[in-house]
Design a protein around this motif. Structure first.
Motif, short mmCIF file in Angstrom:
data_model
loop_
_atom_site.label_atom_id
_atom_site.label_comp_id
_atom_site.label_asym_id
_atom_site.label_seq_id
_atom_site.Cartn_x
_atom_site.Cartn_y
_atom_site.Cartn_z
N LEU A 101 2.75 68.05 125.41
CA LEU A 101 3.15 66.70 124.98
C LEU A 101 3.01 66.52 123.48
O LEU A 101 3.83 65.85 122.84
CB LEU A 101 2.24 65.69 125.69
CG LEU A 101 2.42 64.22 125.40
CD1 LEU A 101 3.69 63.71 126.08
CD2 LEU A 101 1.23 63.40 125.90
N ASN A 102 1.98 67.11 122.91
CA ASN A 102 1.72 66.93 121.49
C ASN A 102 2.49 67.93 120.64
O ASN A 102 3.05 67.58 119.61
CB ASN A 102 0.22 67.08 121.21
CG ASN A 102 -0.12 66.90 119.75
OD1 ASN A 102 0.35 65.95 119.11
ND2 ASN A 102 -0.92 67.80 119.21
N GLY A 103 2.50 69.18 121.09
CA GLY A 103 2.99 70.22 120.18
C GLY A 103 4.36 70.77 120.49
O GLY A 103 4.96 71.43 119.62
N ASP A 104 4.89 70.52 121.67
CA ASP A 104 6.11 71.24 122.06
C ASP A 104 7.22 70.35 122.56
O ASP A 104 8.16 70.84 123.18
CB ASP A 104 5.73 72.28 123.13
CG ASP A 104 4.85 73.38 122.55
OD1 ASP A 104 5.37 74.21 121.82
OD2 ASP A 104 3.63 73.35 122.81
N GLU A 105 7.12 69.06 122.29
CA GLU A 105 8.17 68.17 122.80
C GLU A 105 8.85 67.42 121.66
O GLU A 105 9.45 66.37 121.86
CB GLU A 105 7.57 67.25 123.87
CG GLU A 105 6.96 68.07 125.02
CD GLU A 105 6.46 67.28 126.21
OE1 GLU A 105 6.46 66.04 126.18
OE2 GLU A 105 6.07 67.93 127.21
N HIS A 120 11.48 72.59 119.35
CA HIS A 120 10.39 72.02 120.14
C HIS A 120 9.37 71.27 119.29
O HIS A 120 8.49 70.61 119.82
CB HIS A 120 9.67 73.11 120.94
CG HIS A 120 10.55 73.72 121.98
ND1 HIS A 120 10.45 73.42 123.30
CD2 HIS A 120 11.60 74.56 121.87
CE1 HIS A 120 11.37 74.08 123.97
NE2 HIS A 120 12.08 74.78 123.14
N VAL A 133 7.26 62.00 129.53
CA VAL A 133 7.56 60.76 128.80
C VAL A 133 7.77 59.60 129.76
O VAL A 133 7.24 58.51 129.57
CB VAL A 133 8.76 60.96 127.86
CG1 VAL A 133 9.19 59.64 127.25
CG2 VAL A 133 8.43 61.98 126.77
N GLY A 135 8.03 65.52 119.40
CA GLY A 135 7.71 64.11 119.15
C GLY A 135 8.41 63.15 120.11
O GLY A 135 8.62 61.99 119.77
N ALA A 136 8.72 63.62 121.32
CA ALA A 136 9.45 62.77 122.27
C ALA A 136 8.66 61.51 122.63
O ALA A 136 9.21 60.41 122.68
CB ALA A 136 9.79 63.56 123.53
N MET A 143 16.15 67.93 122.01
CA MET A 143 14.81 68.16 122.54
C MET A 143 14.04 66.86 122.59
O MET A 143 13.43 66.51 123.59
CB MET A 143 14.09 69.19 121.67
CG MET A 143 12.67 69.48 122.12
SD MET A 143 12.60 70.24 123.76
CE MET A 143 11.08 69.52 124.40
N GLN A 144 14.06 66.12 121.48
CA GLN A 144 13.26 64.90 121.42
C GLN A 144 13.73 63.87 122.44
O GLN A 144 12.93 63.09 122.94
CB GLN A 144 13.32 64.31 120.00
CG GLN A 144 12.30 63.21 119.75
CD GLN A 144 12.35 62.65 118.36
OE1 GLN A 144 13.41 62.54 117.77
NE2 GLN A 144 11.21 62.28 117.81
N THR A 197 9.65 67.59 129.87
CA THR A 197 9.39 66.62 128.82
C THR A 197 9.74 65.22 129.31
O THR A 197 9.00 64.26 129.09
CB THR A 197 10.19 66.99 127.56
OG1 THR A 197 9.69 68.23 127.06
CG2 THR A 197 10.07 65.93 126.49
#
Lengths: 352, 352, 352, 352
Positions: free
Chosen positions: D90-94, A132, D69, D96-97, C229-230, D65
């Motif tokens: 969005l910032n910490g758990d994706e 994640h 996005v 960097g999607a 995930m990304q 996610t």
């Protein structure tokens, strides 16, 4: 002295090109040369750069943002992240280039004096192996930093050791690497030894527009020719980038230019020292003076002089940046320092 | 004549910079100038470019691939596609820059003589509104084309009319726009009137390294300053890009350079005409001769002369590209033409 | 039979989910399960998939386009390109996903019957090592192909051998891999042995919505958890993807479903054979019939039946695609075949 | 009670699917349906969603996610940035999607209680119009937040008003929007009225795996069909995503599920209140209890119970997250609360 005649303290890229650079460009222009770097002058200057840095490879690009993005691009897959200072040029002044072009996240840390430390880097390593989280893979530091400070060789070594023992690669933004080498009185190789990839800036040190990406970690270099073309940084008439670096390397002009600019910054700091309302925001090591001034002093100075306000402090104060260049003269500095002194509130005049 | 003295016919970017360009760079270097384009010289040359093209805006970038990608980037969201010729530089010679940087698909069409037509464009319009298909939004053509041909003004108008009536925007890769304007004996504005965005190449026409993106369709221009920075094409010492275009615009040096290069290509084509084994692959309109030669002739010529094989034909033949530049002289051409003639099979020798 | 009762021949994804899949989802729903795949059912089904394919790793994703993009994403840097058939789903039906998400260029080849060959692949290998060209690194084929044909094991081996000897990785789009295995009467491992990475489609073969990416080439797998995930393909309630594949693997339901769908396509082809105006466009091997019909026949049929026109031929003809699914019955096929026969022009009527 | 029988408090996505969702999937599976959303059930549920939210459009995607996005993707060009809380999913758990897929920079702010305010948003607006800075264009908030708090309708209105007056678009991550609506006892339309685009989570509230992107600002919707396909979020058997939302909308099951989960969180907070060593880290509003516990208490509890440590506090304490779901029962909560109480240090035992 008219306003036009006053030297800009706005940036080291307000200066023109050094005469030796111009002269090298003239010389390089004669005759044909195969494009895209397959020419004798480019080969020669690349060889000189590799020797100077003890590097595996060197590549020219057009600008500093490109050097940073392409240098980091040799290290990162898009799910891998870069640990950098909040104050990094990469983070705040490149319009999100790294995020867009590489797809990578920046993991920022507030960094006093613009400098990372192993502890600060370690503070952003949580979540490794957790899908994640973007995975920290590279550390980016600037040498000299964006606020005119320099990492000592010991500080660089500590960061480098930490990176190597932590599975991190180290990229050094060397837009002002020459100023750091001059300040530390060391070789470029001394600085480069700690990095996997670094940039070596020409533009801010007397070039017309040329930066080099220096690859110390050889396997990382193979992707560069393709990446450079795909990311629009392959010069067709490459000899003209090479020539600029040729001039800067010749007789260590790069060092002379940088040392001079650094000395002018010190002279300016000394000239401003003791002015009521002024204090240094950061130690003066490279070619910048970061100072704190009252806003009315800033306003008064900016009427005649070109420089940037870096940040607003609380209260009535601003942080200002004054930069010097290879062509800043003692007379320029002294005139500016006199103007700074004039902004000080006058003590009540003695009665005659 | 030694090999070093033989003019390269490999590319117009094998030439150095024109003396007027070098001189303008010297002049521009004096004194300070605010960076990133906020300087008087840049403003002046931008104004001159806008006047010359009847354009809404003009922006300098470092190279031709960047001009193409950033120009198209003003028009496209990533799910929108570009219709272009299979032979487009954009498609075959930019290492996938458009796909990577813009995320957009290229919809290619085999295009005789390197030139699209409304019918060829129409052949790639299937699937509009179907979410499974990248949506055609822009058409890209090169003027002059990659094989040295030029669209007539009527051909341009037909494409432009088709685009406007079909909801398509038109981008023109003008890396050799000057050569096209010289060939067609028209103004740059005549060519630009048909485009939404186009590039105007300096590098192949006597500059050291500078290209301009010309925006005709005003609302498209607003994104450029940010896109240019994010895509690593914002020069800090912008005056040095501006100075090159200033020199090229001055007294229409761009046209003189291009017309001369075009004339040298025609002279070369005439010199090679009638040589057994040689025929033209494309009409000679801009500054290139594309010819078909037998492989043994190519091999013989390449021993002493620098040029590229463009493609292998079936059988024993190759397509070669011979390019001329602003600094190619009649003597250069005549020496090369003589060498070409020498590759012709000799008539049977008289018996001694 | 009302229109609602007529089976769709439009696509194998017009069918619902197989009862065994639905039942497995019910069962899987009981109780808690750790999210993101760290649950016993997911582990078990992954193990079963690895065993079935002889694979290093297996990963679930939501759809076929994602499987293709993420599978190729394990192989490619953005300057590396994919060689594929012009008719590839990847090229024509995924809205440019590969270009946008990976930044990679597709190098397409017209491929008769939707199938690449070593010679066709070789035709796109020019320019390796030339930084102006996107570098071919992966080959993509579909098994079964988009036009219902299957590569034989010998054809796969030839491609695989060619790839390995040419520094190319092989990705197989297996959205209909089950249909190919059923047609060839081979194991999934027989097919997978030739690939570096492949997908295994569930959705078109009785699942509700689940695809697997199968990694044969172990070092390629390490990036997948982060990439998945990304790229927004990590299911939180992963057990529900696993359950679908569990049902399909149980007792080789995947093969039974696919073999049945294939048989229905053959039955349909036989039913349409000999109808005046109709001919096969491609051999019927997997679960599709691609046929050529006159446009008036197409129009007549589409009034009551659901199927797609694939392409317009010259003249008066269209290529149509008729697809069968796990739940297509002989009665469905026979009714459709009868309707097809009715579109044939009647022999001249006897005069009364 | 064995460990297997203990309810997980690890996440609301550790729960299975609600029986009504499963039943709807069964029903939806019967017969054929055109793929990609062109089926009656999808149309019907989309219409119901639009009515419920007062929305211009609604689109199904696979996960949260992706919803974030793609929702933001309707608003942003790559040089435009998103202002969000540092604690944002969005910032910490994706992984960097957003950065990778959109190319956009996230401008983060430390946000007490996970909630942005106009002042916090304003603190990241410097540099608008400066091409060196990514340009703030969207604000992202989560409702409920990642720490289980909810914006009041007044707080939402204040943010929305600020955004509209500042040229910013507002995106709401509604992975737990139902929990917020239940807590605030308002309609979904009440919440949506403040957003330009928002997501509506199904997965954490009883669905098997389905999220909706709700577009309030109509012109933003046009790009979604293409973006959704290109970004690998277009379900072929779309009816199965629609069916899940159909079940959740039917009789406001979404609200009942969420209200129940919220009540279970409150019950748990009450059960833990007063336990020595325990205190709440955040108010309990949605379906999570964020508490501070001593590490030895955490260790003791985690031997038998499934939950996550959210962060390490200084000293000897940890922040833990306990989440409840639609299927958490009072008995589950009471058993867990009893276990929490047992971790408290015993008072010295009375002598017998």
């Amino acid at each position: 002295m008219t306003s036009e005649q006053r030297k800009s303290f706005g940036s080291d890229n307000h200066a023109g090109a050094h005469p030796a650079v111009l002269s090298a460009l003239m010389t390089a222009s004669a005759g044909d040369a195969t494009a895209y770097g397959d020419d004798p002058l480019t080969r020669e200057v690349i060889a000189a750069l590799r020797a100077e840095f003890g590097a595996a490879e060197a590549f020219f690009v057009f600008g500093g943002t490109a050097a940073n993005v392409l240098g980091l691009g040799l290290m990162l897959r898009p799910f891998e992240a870069v640990i950098c200072a909040e104050s990094a040029h990469l983070n705040g002044d490149e319009c999100g280039a790294a995020e867009r072009v590489l797809g990578s996240k920046l993991l920022t840390v507030p960094a006093p004096g613009g400098k990372l430390t192993p502890d600060l880097i370690a503070s952003r390593l949580a979540g490794r192996g957790n899908s994640h989280r973007a995975q920290p893979r590279a550390v980016e530091i600037a040498q000299a930093t964006e606020v005119g400070t320099c990492y000592t060789l010991d500080e660089l070594r500590a960061i480098s050791d930490f990176c190597r023992s932590s599975g991190l690669l180290l990229y050094v933004d060397g837009a002002r690497l020459a100023n750091a080498a001059a300040y530390l009185d060391c070789t470029l190789a001394d600085l480069a030894a700690h990095a996997d990839v670094l940039s070596f800036g020409g533009t801010k040190n007397g070039a017309m527009g040329a930066e080099a990406v220096i690859v110390m970690n050889e396997p990382l270099a193979a992707a560069m020719p393709f990446q450079r073309m795909q990311l629009m940084q392959l010069a067709s008439k490459m000899r003209f980038l090479a020539a600029q670096f040729g001039a800067l390397l010749d007789g260590e002009l790069w060092r002379a230019n940088a040392a001079h600019a650094n000395a002018m910054a010190r002279r300016l700091a000394e000239g401003a020292a003791g002015v009521p309302g002024f204090r240094l925001a950061h130690p003066v090591q490279a070619n910048a003076v970061f100072g704190v001034l009252r806003r009315d002093q800033v306003d008064a100075l900016q009427r005649d002089w070109n420089f940037y306000v870096w940040a607003e402090e609380g209260g009535e104060e601003s942080v200002v940046r004054w930069m010097t260049a290879f062509d800043t003269t003692p007379a320029h500095v002294d005139a500016f320092a006199a103007a700074i002194r004039e902004t000080a509130p006058r003590a009540s005049q003695p009665v005659a």
